[in-house]
Scaffold this motif. Sequence first.
Motif, PDB file in Angstrom:
ATOM      1  N   SER A  13      -2.393 -32.938 -16.740  1.00  0.00           N
ATOM      2  CA  SER A  13      -3.901 -33.271 -16.552  1.00  0.00           C
ATOM      3  C   SER A  13      -4.756 -33.223 -17.776  1.00  0.00           C
ATOM      4  O   SER A  13      -4.476 -32.415 -18.689  1.00  0.00           O
ATOM      5  N   HIS A  14      -5.686 -33.989 -17.933  1.00  0.00           N
ATOM      6  CA  HIS A  14      -6.119 -33.869 -19.101  1.00  0.00           C
ATOM      7  C   HIS A  14      -6.908 -32.489 -19.633  1.00  0.00           C
ATOM      8  O   HIS A  14      -6.856 -32.148 -21.023  1.00  0.00           O
ATOM      9  N   GLU A  15      -7.217 -31.568 -18.519  1.00  0.00           N
ATOM     10  CA  GLU A  15      -7.742 -30.195 -19.027  1.00  0.00           C
ATOM     11  C   GLU A  15      -6.536 -29.281 -19.561  1.00  0.00           C
ATOM     12  O   GLU A  15      -6.621 -28.535 -20.266  1.00  0.00           O
ATOM     13  N   LYS A  16      -5.116 -29.712 -18.799  1.00  0.00           N
ATOM     14  CA  LYS A  16      -4.206 -28.945 -19.004  1.00  0.00           C
ATOM     15  C   LYS A  16      -3.176 -29.051 -19.972  1.00  0.00           C
ATOM     16  O   LYS A  16      -2.423 -28.333 -20.555  1.00  0.00           O
TER      17      LYS A  16
END
Length: 267
Positions: A13-16
């Motif tokens: 994911s973009h956040e991780k």
Amino acid sequence: METKLQKLLETGSHEKRKEAALQWKKSGGKVFGILDPFLPPELTAAFHILPWRLEGTFSEDVSLAMMYRVPRSNVYLTHVLEALLEGELDFLDGIVGSARDADYVRFFDVCGKVAPDLLLYMADVPMTRSPASEQRCAEEYKKYTRALEQFTGGMLCLDSLADTMAEYNKTRKMIRQLYELRKNDEPPMSGVEFYGLEKCAGTLFRSDFNRKLEDLMPFLLSRKTAGAPHRILLAGDYLDDLRYVSLVERPERWLSWMMRIGEVTII
């Protein structure tokens, strides 16, 4: 196994996804940001460098990048440049891509000014297929190999390259198998999950990704999700935000969002 699947998808994911790159750096590895697929990632990985698919910032504010960009230029490159200028990509050791158009050439010129410590490699890869183009492409790959040898201080090991190619082909085989099952009335993965899995492949070192996916394959081959009465081809080089895929796959979310802001449009 469902928990393992969701954890793997979260990794990409973009956040991780940055965490995977930082973990690789912590173990002593190098990380190259990959702009496009025209330089084989197998070559990069054969030198034990993580080929990390570049995503730009998801922020609407790209004011820093626009100091170097022009209106109506490549939005993906603009957002990557914004991420670089904001310090989001400080962990990178290099950025590689192709001179596919003038905008890419300009992007590399700007990167050379704002990030002079990065290895920047822009390959002149032909965009047509012919015997002459294949020969030229082979020469570009040789030049890139020499640049990697100079960067790492070591020579390309053919055994390492063969192992890396085998890992990438293993990924392609498993992804293709899952893609074919997407045609079922009750596919094992939704479109968002499938695309998220591909994002994971561009986040982790390939042998690590394969090990996790192989562990999940028996579960995925028997897993079932709610199918859909219609199929639509959604394609794009830079479709990194899975929320857009979700809106196509689950249009009721789009309607719900419009209702929350007091606007309802019927098409």
